[in-house]
Design a protein around this motif. Structure first.
Motif, PDB file in Angstrom:
ATOM      1  N   ALA A 102       0.831  -1.207   0.000  1.00 35.18           N
ATOM      2  CA  ALA A 102       0.000   0.000   0.000  1.00 35.18           C
ATOM      3  C   ALA A 102       0.866   1.258   0.000  1.00 35.18           C
ATOM      4  N   SER A 103       1.916   1.254   0.806  1.00 32.22           N
ATOM      5  CA  SER A 103       2.804   2.409   0.875  1.00 32.22           C
ATOM      6  C   SER A 103       3.515   2.633  -0.457  1.00 32.22           C
ATOM      7  N   SER A 104       3.922   1.546  -1.093  1.00 32.13           N
ATOM      8  CA  SER A 104       4.608   1.646  -2.387  1.00 32.13           C
ATOM      9  C   SER A 104       3.670   2.151  -3.472  1.00 32.13           C
ATOM     10  N   LEU A 105       2.404   1.743  -3.416  1.00 33.06           N
ATOM     11  CA  LEU A 105       1.424   2.218  -4.390  1.00 33.06           C
ATOM     12  C   LEU A 105       1.160   3.710  -4.222  1.00 33.06           C
ATOM     13  N   LEU A 106       1.156   4.182  -2.975  1.00 30.79           N
ATOM     14  CA  LEU A 106       0.979   5.611  -2.743  1.00 30.79           C
ATOM     15  C   LEU A 106       2.160   6.400  -3.288  1.00 30.79           C
ATOM     16  N   LEU A 107       3.362   5.868  -3.088  1.00 31.84           N
ATOM     17  CA  LEU A 107       4.543   6.532  -3.644  1.00 31.84           C
ATOM     18  C   LEU A 107       4.474   6.542  -5.164  1.00 31.84           C
ATOM     19  N   LEU A 108       4.092   5.416  -5.751  1.00 35.01           N
ATOM     20  CA  LEU A 108       3.953   5.329  -7.206  1.00 35.01           C
ATOM     21  C   LEU A 108       2.954   6.368  -7.717  1.00 35.01           C
ATOM     22  N   ALA A 109       1.827   6.504  -7.025  1.00 33.54           N
ATOM     23  CA  ALA A 109       0.823   7.481  -7.426  1.00 33.54           C
ATOM     24  C   ALA A 109       1.368   8.899  -7.343  1.00 33.54           C
ATOM     25  N   GLY A 110       2.082   9.189  -6.262  1.00 34.02           N
ATOM     26  CA  GLY A 110       2.653  10.524  -6.096  1.00 34.02           C
ATOM     27  C   GLY A 110       3.690  10.843  -7.151  1.00 34.02           C
ATOM     28  N   ILE A 111       4.547   9.862  -7.454  1.00 31.25           N
ATOM     29  CA  ILE A 111       5.584  10.071  -8.464  1.00 31.25           C
ATOM     30  C   ILE A 111       4.962  10.227  -9.849  1.00 31.25           C
ATOM     31  N   THR A 112       3.935   9.444 -10.127  1.00 30.35           N
ATOM     32  CA  THR A 112       3.266   9.537 -11.427  1.00 30.35           C
ATOM     33  C   THR A 112       2.602  10.897 -11.607  1.00 30.35           C
ATOM     34  N   LEU A 113       1.915  11.362 -10.556  1.00 28.41           N
ATOM     35  CA  LEU A 113       1.252  12.667 -10.627  1.00 28.41           C
ATOM     36  C   LEU A 113       2.251  13.809 -10.696  1.00 28.41           C
ATOM     37  N   PHE A 120       9.490  17.429 -17.188  1.00 29.19           N
ATOM     38  CA  PHE A 120      10.798  17.545 -17.813  1.00 29.19           C
ATOM     39  C   PHE A 120      11.138  16.274 -18.589  1.00 29.19           C
ATOM     40  N   PRO A 121      12.067  16.370 -19.528  1.00 26.62           N
ATOM     41  CA  PRO A 121      12.429  15.201 -20.349  1.00 26.62           C
ATOM     42  C   PRO A 121      12.951  14.011 -19.549  1.00 26.62           C
ATOM     43  N   ALA A 122      13.547  14.279 -18.382  1.00 22.98           N
ATOM     44  CA  ALA A 122      14.130  13.196 -17.595  1.00 22.98           C
ATOM     45  C   ALA A 122      13.094  12.413 -16.789  1.00 22.98           C
ATOM     46  N   ALA A 123      11.820  12.771 -16.911  1.00 22.68           N
ATOM     47  CA  ALA A 123      10.780  12.065 -16.162  1.00 22.68           C
ATOM     48  C   ALA A 123      10.716  10.601 -16.583  1.00 22.68           C
ATOM     49  N   LEU A 124      10.443   9.737 -15.605  1.00 23.33           N
ATOM     50  CA  LEU A 124      10.339   8.303 -15.882  1.00 23.33           C
ATOM     51  C   LEU A 124       9.040   8.003 -16.604  1.00 23.33           C
ATOM     52  N   SER A 125       9.076   6.999 -17.462  1.00 18.39           N
ATOM     53  CA  SER A 125       7.838   6.544 -18.086  1.00 18.39           C
ATOM     54  C   SER A 125       7.011   5.804 -17.044  1.00 18.39           C
ATOM     55  N   LEU A 126       5.726   5.678 -17.278  1.00 13.93           N
ATOM     56  CA  LEU A 126       4.855   4.959 -16.342  1.00 13.93           C
ATOM     57  C   LEU A 126       5.315   3.510 -16.210  1.00 13.93           C
ATOM     58  N   LYS A 127       5.772   2.921 -17.314  1.00 13.57           N
ATOM     59  CA  LYS A 127       6.252   1.534 -17.273  1.00 13.57           C
ATOM     60  C   LYS A 127       7.453   1.399 -16.353  1.00 13.57           C
ATOM     61  N   LEU A 130       6.389   1.928 -12.675  1.00 13.86           N
ATOM     62  CA  LEU A 130       5.680   0.760 -12.166  1.00 13.86           C
ATOM     63  C   LEU A 130       6.649  -0.395 -11.921  1.00 13.86           C
ATOM     64  N   THR A 131       7.614  -0.558 -12.824  1.00 12.32           N
ATOM     65  CA  THR A 131       8.625  -1.606 -12.658  1.00 12.32           C
ATOM     66  C   THR A 131       9.452  -1.365 -11.406  1.00 12.32           C
ATOM     67  N   ALA A 132       9.861  -0.117 -11.204  1.00 15.97           N
ATOM     68  CA  ALA A 132      10.674   0.219 -10.031  1.00 15.97           C
ATOM     69  C   ALA A 132       9.912  -0.063  -8.735  1.00 15.97           C
ATOM     70  N   ALA A 133       8.659   0.373  -8.679  1.00 13.90           N
ATOM     71  CA  ALA A 133       7.858   0.159  -7.472  1.00 13.90           C
ATOM     72  C   ALA A 133       7.660  -1.329  -7.201  1.00 13.90           C
ATOM     73  N   SER A 134       7.399  -2.099  -8.242  1.00 13.43           N
ATOM     74  CA  SER A 134       7.169  -3.542  -8.092  1.00 13.43           C
ATOM     75  C   SER A 134       8.433  -4.249  -7.624  1.00 13.43           C
ATOM     76  N   LEU A 135       9.565  -3.900  -8.208  1.00 12.57           N
ATOM     77  CA  LEU A 135      10.830  -4.538  -7.838  1.00 12.57           C
ATOM     78  C   LEU A 135      11.195  -4.241  -6.389  1.00 12.57           C
ATOM     79  N   ARG A 190      20.908  -2.396  -6.665  1.00  3.61           N
ATOM     80  CA  ARG A 190      21.474  -2.880  -7.941  1.00  3.61           C
ATOM     81  C   ARG A 190      20.398  -2.941  -9.023  1.00  3.61           C
ATOM     82  N   LEU A 191      19.215  -3.396  -8.673  1.00  2.00           N
ATOM     83  CA  LEU A 191      18.155  -3.524  -9.670  1.00  2.00           C
ATOM     84  C   LEU A 191      17.621  -2.167 -10.120  1.00  2.00           C
ATOM     85  N   MET A 192      17.740  -1.162  -9.270  1.00  2.00           N
ATOM     86  CA  MET A 192      17.249   0.163  -9.643  1.00  2.00           C
ATOM     87  C   MET A 192      18.136   0.847 -10.683  1.00  2.00           C
TER      88      MET A 192
END
Length: 245
Positions: A102-113, A120-127, A130-135, A190-192
């Motif tokens: 739940a905490s990770s999903l909230l962070l994902l939502a905040g980062i996405t918004l 900016f161009p350096a923004a992460l794609s949604l994919k 989502l991959t980062a949060a899941s990992l 390492r995975l990040m």
């Protein structure tokens, strides 16, 4: 198991442990907005999340769920019932796992918004986000039974200190080396690297660097989940021995 997990979650209602679900990601986002607002806001948020905020939050969540029963006559509130201590322990692990998710999903939502605030161009794609949060969820699960066990043996400060030190030292010393897989604390960092293109120190990974290779993702997740299974079983056995005391 659903009954045990639900029971543990009910115990945590209106507690600081439950509030950590939204406090931890909010602190991360505010910290990065204050220090690194701009094109690297999203990658910086994940970087602060896995290096500092999440290790502390997951330690406190594990401590909080054990402390709830420990305060009640030193576990006698559950030892006196004709129930499986193995299922009680696994229920606690399951409950904290849901809090982590739940905490990770909230962070994902905040980062996405945040992409609408910092376009900016350096923004992460949604994919990638989502991959980062899941990992991070999958590679931090193993710390849940560990933190619960450390609290039972060493108390709050011992468990918190050891887990934080393990995360920091392994991230700094091993995450960018070939030995990243040996100590599970180093796996998330390492995975990040190939997912958010950021080194553990917050700097971008240089173009063409071997750290950008994504072949480490599946082995890293499998190793972390293996530790989660092993530690869950070992700590479950230790918890069952409470009945004999």
């Amino acid at each position: 198991m659903k009954v045990y997990i639900h029971a543990e979650l009910l115990k945590l209602r209106r507690t600081f442990t439950a509030r950590l679900v939204w406090l931890a990601p909010l602190l991360t986002l505010l910290l990065c907005a204050g220090l690194m607002a701009g094109s690297f806001f999203q990658s910086a948020s994940y970087n602060w999340w896995y290096t500092m905020i999440l290790p502390g939050a997951i330690s406190l969540m594990g401590i909080g769920i054990i402390q709830k029963d420990r305060k009640k006559l030193n576990y006698r509130a559950i030892l006196g019932f004709p129930t499986s201590l193995s299922k009680v322990w696994l229920g606690k692990i399951g409950a904290v796992s849901l809090l982590l998710l739940a905490s990770s999903l909230l962070l994902l939502a905040g980062i996405t918004l945040s992409a609408f605030v910092f376009p900016f161009p350096a923004a992460l794609s949604l994919k990638d986000s989502l991959t980062a949060a899941s990992l991070l969820v999958l590679t931090f699960l193993w710390q849940i039974p560990l933190c619960m066990f450390l609290f039972m043996r060493l108390g709050m400060y011992g468990a918190l200190l050891l887990n934080l030190l393990g995360n920091v030292i392994a991230t700094v010393a091993l995450a960018t080396t070939e030995l990243w897989w040996v100590i599970p604390y180093a796996i998330p960092a390492r995975l990040m690297c190939p997912v958010i293109n950021t080194l553990p120190n917050g700097l971008p990974v240089p173009a063409g660097d071997p750290l950008l290779e994504q072949g480490v993702l599946l082995p890293g997740v499998l190793i972390a989940l293996g530790w989660f299974l092993l530690l869950s079983l070992l700590t479950m056995q230790a918890f069952k021995r409470q009945e004999a005391r």
